[in-house]
Design a protein around this motif. Structure first.
Motif, PDB file in Angstrom:
ATOM      1  N   TYR B  88       6.462   0.249 -11.131  1.00 47.64           N
ATOM      2  CA  TYR B  88       7.932   0.265 -11.098  1.00 47.64           C
ATOM      3  C   TYR B  88       8.407  -1.006 -10.404  1.00 47.64           C
ATOM      4  N   ARG B  89       9.034  -1.871 -11.165  1.00 45.51           N
ATOM      5  CA  ARG B  89       9.419  -3.188 -10.640  1.00 45.51           C
ATOM      6  C   ARG B  89      10.518  -3.096  -9.583  1.00 45.51           C
ATOM      7  N   LYS B  90      11.324  -2.036  -9.650  1.00 44.38           N
ATOM      8  CA  LYS B  90      12.426  -1.910  -8.683  1.00 44.38           C
ATOM      9  C   LYS B  90      11.967  -1.256  -7.381  1.00 44.38           C
ATOM     10  N   LEU B  91      10.716  -0.813  -7.352  1.00 48.05           N
ATOM     11  CA  LEU B  91      10.189  -0.229  -6.117  1.00 48.05           C
ATOM     12  C   LEU B  91       9.256  -1.239  -5.460  1.00 48.05           C
ATOM     13  N   SER B  92       9.120  -1.116  -4.151  1.00 48.40           N
ATOM     14  CA  SER B  92       8.190  -2.010  -3.458  1.00 48.40           C
ATOM     15  C   SER B  92       6.759  -1.544  -3.729  1.00 48.40           C
ATOM     16  N   GLY B  93       5.791  -2.365  -3.329  1.00 48.77           N
ATOM     17  CA  GLY B  93       4.393  -1.991  -3.512  1.00 48.77           C
ATOM     18  C   GLY B  93       4.097  -0.679  -2.807  1.00 48.77           C
ATOM     19  N   LEU B  94       4.612  -0.558  -1.579  1.00 55.48           N
ATOM     20  CA  LEU B  94       4.380   0.652  -0.784  1.00 55.48           C
ATOM     21  C   LEU B  94       5.044   1.861  -1.444  1.00 55.48           C
ATOM     22  N   GLU B  95       6.278   1.675  -1.923  1.00 55.59           N
ATOM     23  CA  GLU B  95       6.979   2.790  -2.575  1.00 55.59           C
ATOM     24  C   GLU B  95       6.260   3.229  -3.848  1.00 55.59           C
ATOM     25  N   ASN B  96       5.710   2.261  -4.577  1.00 55.45           N
ATOM     26  CA  ASN B  96       4.951   2.601  -5.781  1.00 55.45           C
ATOM     27  C   ASN B  96       3.773   3.506  -5.421  1.00 55.45           C
ATOM     28  N   LEU B  97       3.063   3.148  -4.368  1.00 59.21           N
ATOM     29  CA  LEU B  97       1.890   3.939  -3.986  1.00 59.21           C
ATOM     30  C   LEU B  97       2.295   5.290  -3.394  1.00 59.21           C
ATOM     31  N   GLU B  98       3.380   5.286  -2.595  1.00 60.43           N
ATOM     32  CA  GLU B  98       3.871   6.536  -2.000  1.00 60.43           C
ATOM     33  C   GLU B  98       4.268   7.530  -3.099  1.00 60.43           C
ATOM     34  N   PHE B  99       4.931   6.991  -4.125  1.00 55.48           N
ATOM     35  CA  PHE B  99       5.313   7.849  -5.256  1.00 55.48           C
ATOM     36  C   PHE B  99       4.068   8.393  -5.950  1.00 55.48           C
ATOM     37  N   TYR B 100       3.137   7.510  -6.248  1.00 51.26           N
ATOM     38  CA  TYR B 100       1.981   7.901  -7.062  1.00 51.26           C
ATOM     39  C   TYR B 100       1.100   8.923  -6.340  1.00 51.26           C
ATOM     40  N   ARG B 101       1.002   8.809  -5.029  1.00 51.00           N
ATOM     41  CA  ARG B 101       0.116   9.738  -4.310  1.00 51.00           C
ATOM     42  C   ARG B 101       0.644  11.172  -4.389  1.00 51.00           C
ATOM     43  N   LYS B 102       1.984  11.306  -4.560  1.00 53.08           N
ATOM     44  CA  LYS B 102       2.581  12.655  -4.633  1.00 53.08           C
ATOM     45  C   LYS B 102       2.208  13.376  -5.932  1.00 53.08           C
ATOM     46  N   MET B 103       1.703  12.641  -6.896  1.00 52.34           N
ATOM     47  CA  MET B 103       1.356  13.257  -8.174  1.00 52.34           C
ATOM     48  C   MET B 103       0.032  14.024  -8.089  1.00 52.34           C
ATOM     49  N   PHE B 104      -0.740  13.773  -7.043  1.00 51.19           N
ATOM     50  CA  PHE B 104      -2.088  14.363  -6.961  1.00 51.19           C
ATOM     51  C   PHE B 104      -2.111  15.579  -6.038  1.00 51.19           C
ATOM     52  N   SER B 105      -3.005  16.490  -6.382  1.00 52.77           N
ATOM     53  CA  SER B 105      -3.154  17.666  -5.511  1.00 52.77           C
ATOM     54  C   SER B 105      -4.495  17.624  -4.778  1.00 52.77           C
ATOM     55  N   VAL B 106      -5.042  16.429  -4.601  1.00 55.54           N
ATOM     56  CA  VAL B 106      -6.244  16.253  -3.781  1.00 55.54           C
ATOM     57  C   VAL B 106      -5.886  15.301  -2.628  1.00 55.54           C
ATOM     58  N   LYS B 107      -6.806  15.184  -1.688  1.00 59.25           N
ATOM     59  CA  LYS B 107      -6.550  14.313  -0.540  1.00 59.25           C
ATOM     60  C   LYS B 107      -6.401  12.867  -1.045  1.00 59.25           C
ATOM     61  N   THR B 108      -5.360  12.199  -0.554  1.00 58.50           N
ATOM     62  CA  THR B 108      -5.130  10.832  -1.021  1.00 58.50           C
ATOM     63  C   THR B 108      -5.321   9.816   0.104  1.00 58.50           C
ATOM     64  N   GLU B 109      -5.475   8.575  -0.308  1.00 60.51           N
ATOM     65  CA  GLU B 109      -5.680   7.480   0.657  1.00 60.51           C
ATOM     66  C   GLU B 109      -4.337   7.060   1.275  1.00 60.51           C
ATOM     67  N   ASP B 110      -4.409   6.443   2.438  1.00 60.21           N
ATOM     68  CA  ASP B 110      -3.218   5.897   3.066  1.00 60.21           C
ATOM     69  C   ASP B 110      -2.797   4.632   2.293  1.00 60.21           C
ATOM     70  N   PRO B 111      -1.573   4.611   1.735  1.00 56.13           N
ATOM     71  CA  PRO B 111      -1.157   3.455   0.928  1.00 56.13           C
ATOM     72  C   PRO B 111      -1.278   2.119   1.660  1.00 56.13           C
ATOM     73  N   MET B 112      -0.941   2.110   2.947  1.00 53.01           N
ATOM     74  CA  MET B 112      -1.004   0.829   3.687  1.00 53.01           C
ATOM     75  C   MET B 112      -2.444   0.333   3.805  1.00 53.01           C
ATOM     76  N   LYS B 113      -3.365   1.268   3.965  1.00 54.48           N
ATOM     77  CA  LYS B 113      -4.787   0.897   4.064  1.00 54.48           C
ATOM     78  C   LYS B 113      -5.236   0.226   2.743  1.00 54.48           C
ATOM     79  N   LEU B 114      -4.767   0.803   1.645  1.00 58.22           N
ATOM     80  CA  LEU B 114      -5.147   0.240   0.341  1.00 58.22           C
ATOM     81  C   LEU B 114      -4.540  -1.151   0.149  1.00 58.22           C
ATOM     82  N   LEU B 115      -3.262  -1.280   0.530  1.00 57.70           N
ATOM     83  CA  LEU B 115      -2.598  -2.580   0.366  1.00 57.70           C
ATOM     84  C   LEU B 115      -3.292  -3.646   1.226  1.00 57.70           C
TER      85      LEU B 115
END
Lengths: 351, 284
Positions: B88-115
């Motif tokens: 999503y070009r209108k979202l920041s990198g962090l917002e993109n990852l924060e959004f995407y992690r909500k789609m999963f029902s398993v334990k997810t990684e910390d977006p900042m750690k990945l970035l």
């Protein structure tokens, strides 16, 4: 599932906000409110000026003079003059005017109309009938006429012409614009290919579509509440209004989603989007001319929608029109949502 | 982990197949490379496996989930890094990852750690609109790691990256593989395939031509050469000698015995040379 839905909704709100969707909706609502309140006249009826000369001196003189005096008091455009010549003089100066001379013929009162010559026959007929009615009412004043009013407790105010346009705006902006906006939103995501990333996550299509529809409902309600509050204040039945606009937005959004699913870009789909908008705007003709309501107009969902919106904005107590419209739109929304899911499964995923 | 049997796909729903009779299996913890030129059928196969294209004919399963009717649980297991930076070009990198992690029902990684892992921590709050192609590519790459995928689909993961970033990405891929992730890599880059893959499938015109490890392919199809620099009459000369050709071997022996050799390296065939030998066309 709820976590995903709210996650999608938050993202959709952020994306639409940064794409100025909210600004556009609020801006359009304010422009429309300004047009209603300051541009469209309260009374759009183009009535001619009436100049009359009263020369009758017979036995009904007082009675008939009262009729004219009463008209003069009621209507600003009715003016008494001193002679037939004066009528003609005034009519020459004002082309949207007619004249009347109250005289006598064969010992009976005779009313003579002086017309410009290009008046609509309907206007002439209604004018003659109106004068006849007024005079008859006076002559037969001794006859007691009782009128029984159903729903006598409802004090109905005449809705000014400009405010009467509001339900049309409420059908157009929050509902029909939602149809266009959701398509634009989908094409933006198609262009970014973000839906591919969503498809390889556990998120499913019903949640994806529901989030977009919710966004359109939010935008529709913002527009509705702003425009209604600024045009009619607290007089509207807001609960009914919110329910109708919500259902209308859901239905229009589903249609927008279905249309958008068949195309890659807004330019390829624009002819369909415009066609749908034109077809759904046809019932607006019946709004201003209720007698004009052929079957092909009545079967369009926007036909009942605009009257339900009018009832919600200018309540008269006729809840039936609201209930029936709400029921119709619940059914239409459910069917169109199911069709939207099928269309996306087929067009977006498989092809 | 991944089983594909007699897989066919036609975009025109006829016998004009884009992939035809594809068969392979990917073992748990393996890095399996799909190597082939553009239009060979790599992406089509991957799209079928990740559910972006329907399974028309044949069988395919991922971790015993039949992909004909993929379950929600399957998508919690897999991660997909797309070649096209679809964020999503209108979202920041962090917002993109924060959004995407909500789609999963398993334990997810910390977006900042990945970035941080791919050097995007300073651009975390910047809208993706303002990212360079390489930054977008890195964002898409880490997004595919948000759910700690057990099976990771990577489509040209180093495409458009500078050598440093590409090296970082390769390092992350190797680490994830060490942690147990099974990786399905589609690429036309022979170097990344050679460096990362345990086994490689050569795909050409919708068909798999062969499957083997890079080492076996080189041993089987590559010609072993010795590259030599030597001095003759005061001038530096360069020459390659085949290890299987008798005449070349004799010449090399004579150079060694006269002591004229200055440098000497063994040289194997590249995967591209082998691809050309097998399919008759290059990887471009």
């Amino acid at each position: 599932m709820l976590k995903r839905y709210f996650g999608l909704l938050k993202k959709d709100i952020m994306v639409s906000f940064r794409n100025y969707f909210f600004l556009v909706v609020v801006g359009v609502a304010l422009i429309f409110v300004s047009i209603i309140n300051f541009v469209i006249p309260e009374d759009a009826e183009i009535k001619p000026n009436v100049y009359y000369y009263f020369e009758y001196e017979g036995e009904h003189k007082d009675l008939l003079r009262d009729v004219f005096k009463e008209s003069e008091a009621k209507h600003k455009k009715v003016t008494s003059v001193g002679s037939r010549e004066e009528i003609l003089e005034n009519m020459k100066k004002n082309f949207n005017s007619i004249g009347m001379v109250m005289g006598e013929r064969d010992n009976r009162p005779a009313l003579e109309f002086i017309l410009q010559g290009y008046e609509n026959q309907e206007v002439i007929n209604s004018l003659i009938l109106s004068m006849k009615d007024d005079i008859d009412a006076r002559v037969r004043a001794d006859i007691e006429i009782d009128t029984l009013l159903l729903k006598g407790e409802v004090e109905q105010e005449k809705v000014p012409f400009n405010k009467n346009v509001l339900p049309i705006f409420l059908t157009l902006e929050p509902i029909m614009l939602g149809f266009v906006m959701i398509a634009a939103f989908i094409f933006m995501e198609k262009d970014e290919e973000t839906i591919k990333a969503y498809r390889v996550s556990p998120g499913r299509l019903p949640e994806y579509l529901a989030s977009k529809i919710t966004l359109m409902v939010i935008l529709g309600l913002i527009s509705t509440l702003i425009s209604t509050a600024l045009v009619v204040g607290t007089k509207a039945n807001y609960l009914s209004l919110i329910v109708i606009v919500t259902l209308g937005s859901i239905f229009a959004s589903n249609l927008g989603l279905i249309v958008a699913s068949f195309f890659d870009s807004i330019s390829k789909s624009i002819i369909w989007i415009l066609s749908f908008n034109i077809v759904f705007s046809v019932p607006f003709a019946s709004y201003f001319m209720p007698n004009f309501a052929p079957l092909y107009i009545r079967i369009l969902p926007t036909y009942s929608l605009q009257f339900a919106l009018r009832e919600a904005v200018f309540p008269t107590g006729n809840m039936e029109v609201i209930y029936s419209t709400v029921m119709t739109f619940i059914v239409l929304s459910l069917i169109s949502y199911g069709l939207a899911i099928l269309a996306y499964k087929r067009n977006l995923v498989e092809n | 982990m991944i089983k594909v049997k007699n897989l066919y796909h036609s975009y025109s729903n006829d016998t004009n197949y884009s992939v035809e009779d594809i068969n392979f299996e990917v073992e748990k913890g393996e890095i399996f490379g799909f190597l082939g030129p553009s239009g060979a059928g790599k992406s089509t196969t991957q799209k079928i496996l990740i559910g972006l294209l329907p399974l028309q004919k044949g069988e395919a399963s991922i971790s015993d989930y039949n992909i004909r009717s993929p379950k929600e649980e399957l998508f919690n297991l897999i991660g997909v890094s797309f070649e096209h930076p679809n964020v999503y070009r209108k979202l920041s990198g962090l917002e993109n990852l924060e959004f995407y992690r909500k789609m999963f029902s398993v334990k997810t990684e910390d977006p900042m750690k990945l970035l941080r892992m791919v050097g995007l921590e300073n651009a975390a709050k910047k809208k993706a609109d303002g990212y360079s192609k390489g930054m977008l590519q890195r964002l898409v790459f880490v997004r595919s790691m948000i759910n700690n995928p057990k099976i990771w689909f990577l489509d040209e993961p180093t495409s458009g990256l500078d050598p440093n970033s590409a090296s970082e990405i390769k390092k992350v891929i190797k680490e994830k593989n060490k942690e147990g992730a099974t990786i399905f890599l589609t690429t036309h880059n022979m170097y990344i395939a050679d460096e990362l893959c345990d086994r490689i499938a050569f795909i050409n015109e919708g068909k798999i031509e062969l499957i083997d490890s890079p080492r076996n392919l080189k041993l089987k199809y590559g010609e072993k050469l010795i590259k030599v620099e030597y001095k003759e009459n005061g001038k530096l000369k360069k020459e390659s000698f085949s290890m299987v050709n008798d005449k070349d071997r004799e010449m090399l022996n004579s150079l060694i015995s006269t002591g004229k050799i200055e440098t000497m390296h063994s040289q194997e065939a590249t995967l591209e040379e082998i691809f050309i030998k097998v399919t008759g066309r290059g990887l471009k």
